[in-house]
Write a protein that holds these residues in place. Sequence first.
Motif, PDB file in Angstrom:
ATOM      1  N   PHE A  42      32.859  -1.048  67.822  1.00  0.00           N
ATOM      2  CA  PHE A  42      33.477  -0.146  68.580  1.00  0.00           C
ATOM      3  C   PHE A  42      33.971   0.817  67.038  1.00  0.00           C
ATOM      4  CE2 PHE A  42      33.117  -2.397  71.924  1.00  0.00           C
ATOM      5  CZ  PHE A  42      32.637  -1.773  72.519  1.00  0.00           C
ATOM      6  N   TRP A  43      34.323   1.228  66.569  1.00  0.00           N
ATOM      7  CA  TRP A  43      33.804   2.328  65.506  1.00  0.00           C
ATOM      8  C   TRP A  43      34.357   3.730  65.659  1.00  0.00           C
ATOM      9  CZ3 TRP A  43      31.055   5.860  61.987  1.00  0.00           C
ATOM     10  CH2 TRP A  43      30.326   5.927  63.068  1.00  0.00           C
TER      11      TRP A  43
ATOM     12  N   ALA B 212      37.801   4.356  75.469  1.00  0.00           N
ATOM     13  CA  ALA B 212      38.762   3.527  76.919  1.00  0.00           C
ATOM     14  C   ALA B 212      38.483   2.272  76.952  1.00  0.00           C
ATOM     15  CB  ALA B 212      38.035   4.015  78.706  1.00  0.00           C
ATOM     16  N   ALA B 213      37.460   1.832  76.237  1.00  0.00           N
ATOM     17  CA  ALA B 213      37.494   0.270  76.709  1.00  0.00           C
ATOM     18  C   ALA B 213      38.282  -0.812  75.124  1.00  0.00           C
ATOM     19  CB  ALA B 213      36.057  -0.178  76.071  1.00  0.00           C
ATOM     20  N   VAL B 214      38.286   0.821  73.759  1.00  0.00           N
ATOM     21  CA  VAL B 214      38.939  -0.250  72.887  1.00  0.00           C
ATOM     22  C   VAL B 214      40.929   0.291  73.573  1.00  0.00           C
ATOM     23  CG1 VAL B 214      39.867   0.820  70.664  1.00  0.00           C
ATOM     24  CG2 VAL B 214      37.273   0.381  71.070  1.00  0.00           C
TER      25      VAL B 214
ATOM     26  N   PRO C  99      38.112  -1.106  63.348  1.00  0.00           N
ATOM     27  CA  PRO C  99      37.006  -1.398  64.086  1.00  0.00           C
ATOM     28  C   PRO C  99      37.650  -2.383  64.625  1.00  0.00           C
ATOM     29  CG  PRO C  99      36.730  -2.459  62.236  1.00  0.00           C
ATOM     30  CD  PRO C  99      37.884  -1.658  62.596  1.00  0.00           C
ATOM     31  N   THR C 100      36.787  -2.470  66.282  1.00  0.00           N
ATOM     32  CA  THR C 100      37.001  -3.499  67.271  1.00  0.00           C
ATOM     33  C   THR C 100      36.001  -3.753  67.351  1.00  0.00           C
ATOM     34  OG1 THR C 100      39.174  -2.772  68.612  1.00  0.00           O
ATOM     35  CG2 THR C 100      37.730  -3.682  69.565  1.00  0.00           C
ATOM     36  N   VAL C 101      35.885  -5.840  67.432  1.00  0.00           N
ATOM     37  CA  VAL C 101      34.245  -6.052  67.846  1.00  0.00           C
ATOM     38  C   VAL C 101      34.698  -6.829  69.010  1.00  0.00           C
ATOM     39  CG1 VAL C 101      33.057  -8.273  67.211  1.00  0.00           C
ATOM     40  CG2 VAL C 101      33.827  -6.463  64.890  1.00  0.00           C
ATOM     41  N   MET C 102      33.090  -6.656  70.054  1.00  0.00           N
ATOM     42  CA  MET C 102      33.589  -7.380  71.522  1.00  0.00           C
ATOM     43  C   MET C 102      32.663  -8.827  70.545  1.00  0.00           C
ATOM     44  SD  MET C 102      35.727  -6.404  73.236  1.00  0.00           S
ATOM     45  CE  MET C 102      35.360  -6.443  74.930  1.00  0.00           C
ATOM     46  N   MET C 103      32.771 -10.062  71.068  1.00  0.00           N
ATOM     47  CA  MET C 103      31.961 -10.813  70.667  1.00  0.00           C
ATOM     48  C   MET C 103      32.051 -12.199  72.545  1.00  0.00           C
ATOM     49  SD  MET C 103      29.959 -12.291  69.694  1.00  0.00           S
ATOM     50  CE  MET C 103      28.808 -14.095  69.229  1.00  0.00           C
ATOM     51  N   ALA C 104      30.898 -11.718  73.397  1.00  0.00           N
ATOM     52  CA  ALA C 104      30.988 -12.498  74.924  1.00  0.00           C
ATOM     53  C   ALA C 104      32.125 -12.123  75.073  1.00  0.00           C
ATOM     54  CB  ALA C 104      31.497 -14.151  73.858  1.00  0.00           C
ATOM     55  N   GLY C 105      32.418 -11.008  74.632  1.00  0.00           N
ATOM     56  CA  GLY C 105      33.644 -10.450  75.941  1.00  0.00           C
ATOM     57  C   GLY C 105      34.696 -10.404  75.312  1.00  0.00           C
ATOM     58  N   VAL C 106      35.268 -11.095  74.345  1.00  0.00           N
ATOM     59  CA  VAL C 106      36.546 -11.173  73.742  1.00  0.00           C
ATOM     60  C   VAL C 106      36.905 -10.032  72.334  1.00  0.00           C
ATOM     61  CG1 VAL C 106      38.108 -12.605  72.492  1.00  0.00           C
ATOM     62  CG2 VAL C 106      36.506 -13.803  74.289  1.00  0.00           C
ATOM     63  N   PRO C 107      37.836  -9.312  72.684  1.00  0.00           N
ATOM     64  CA  PRO C 107      38.034  -8.322  71.442  1.00  0.00           C
ATOM     65  C   PRO C 107      38.917  -9.330  70.561  1.00  0.00           C
ATOM     66  CG  PRO C 107      39.979  -8.197  73.175  1.00  0.00           C
ATOM     67  CD  PRO C 107      38.623  -9.498  73.523  1.00  0.00           C
ATOM     68  N   HIS C 108      38.036  -8.850  68.613  1.00  0.00           N
ATOM     69  CA  HIS C 108      38.970  -8.859  67.547  1.00  0.00           C
ATOM     70  C   HIS C 108      38.879  -7.794  66.450  1.00  0.00           C
ATOM     71  CE1 HIS C 108      37.294 -13.961  68.060  1.00  0.00           C
ATOM     72  NE2 HIS C 108      36.421 -12.974  68.942  1.00  0.00           N
ATOM     73  N   VAL C 109      40.178  -7.133  67.018  1.00  0.00           N
ATOM     74  CA  VAL C 109      40.269  -6.137  65.587  1.00  0.00           C
ATOM     75  C   VAL C 109      40.455  -6.103  64.718  1.00  0.00           C
ATOM     76  CG1 VAL C 109      42.390  -4.920  65.629  1.00  0.00           C
ATOM     77  CG2 VAL C 109      41.810  -5.474  68.312  1.00  0.00           C
TER      78      VAL C 109
ATOM     79  N   TRP D 190      33.317 -13.632  59.039  1.00  0.00           N
ATOM     80  CA  TRP D 190      33.706 -14.329  59.816  1.00  0.00           C
ATOM     81  C   TRP D 190      31.777 -13.191  61.141  1.00  0.00           C
ATOM     82  CZ3 TRP D 190      34.330 -11.751  65.410  1.00  0.00           C
ATOM     83  CH2 TRP D 190      34.602 -12.183  65.856  1.00  0.00           C
ATOM     84  N   VAL D 191      32.300 -11.475  61.268  1.00  0.00           N
ATOM     85  CA  VAL D 191      31.436 -11.159  62.804  1.00  0.00           C
ATOM     86  C   VAL D 191      29.500 -11.876  62.226  1.00  0.00           C
ATOM     87  CG1 VAL D 191      30.285  -8.568  62.924  1.00  0.00           C
ATOM     88  CG2 VAL D 191      32.379  -8.943  62.105  1.00  0.00           C
ATOM     89  N   ARG D 192      29.383 -11.842  60.241  1.00  0.00           N
ATOM     90  CA  ARG D 192      28.204 -12.191  60.019  1.00  0.00           C
ATOM     91  C   ARG D 192      27.512 -13.638  60.827  1.00  0.00           C
ATOM     92  NH1 ARG D 192      28.971 -12.298  54.986  1.00  0.00           N
ATOM     93  NH2 ARG D 192      29.542 -10.306  54.448  1.00  0.00           N
ATOM     94  N   GLU D 193      28.807 -14.425  61.074  1.00  0.00           N
ATOM     95  CA  GLU D 193      28.961 -15.628  61.444  1.00  0.00           C
ATOM     96  C   GLU D 193      28.268 -15.665  62.656  1.00  0.00           C
ATOM     97  OE1 GLU D 193      32.190 -17.657  60.080  1.00  0.00           O
ATOM     98  OE2 GLU D 193      31.783 -17.788  58.232  1.00  0.00           O
ATOM     99  N   GLN D 194      28.466 -14.469  62.956  1.00  0.00           N
ATOM    100  CA  GLN D 194      28.593 -14.567  65.083  1.00  0.00           C
ATOM    101  C   GLN D 194      27.023 -14.138  65.226  1.00  0.00           C
ATOM    102  OE1 GLN D 194      31.493 -15.784  66.502  1.00  0.00           O
ATOM    103  NE2 GLN D 194      31.659 -15.769  64.573  1.00  0.00           N
TER     104      GLN D 194
END
Length: 147
Positions: A72-73, A107-109, A120-130, A136-140
């Motif tokens: 999310f950006w 709304a999700a953010v 940016p808020t990154v959602m990975m498997a439903g878990v938010p990472h702000v 780390w994102v590249r590794e996902q």
Amino acid sequence: MTRAWFLPVLLLLCGSVVAAGLVSSGSPGPAASGLLLFVLFAAVNSPLVFPRSMGALEAQRRGAVDGRPVVFWRPGCPYCLRLRIRLGRRARELHWVDIWRDPAGAAAVRAVNDGDETVPTVMMAGVPHVNPDPAWVREQLPSAHHR
């Protein structure tokens, strides 16, 4: 004009004014250089630098299917730009949601950031990472182990 284009257009207008002033004072070389600099800043701060955005619901559906993160950006965000640049070509492998264009994305953010639109808020498997580290994102990414 949407607010996503406000900063790039403002930069182009300012660059044009500065260049016109330099040309009228007899400095066409610095005018061209200055205008080019403003054009580059405008391009970097425009939505054009980012992969094509989609709606939050579609991005989350695709992310659930292919296991790729949803980012999310919003345009003009320096942290979003940092993430995008550091991911390089791999950025196209993520699902991008422009929260200024998608109310469901905004709304999700807000739902995971105490009402704030922190990106940016990154959602990975439903878990938010702000504002996660780009490495780390590249590794996902599912194909990260094969590159």
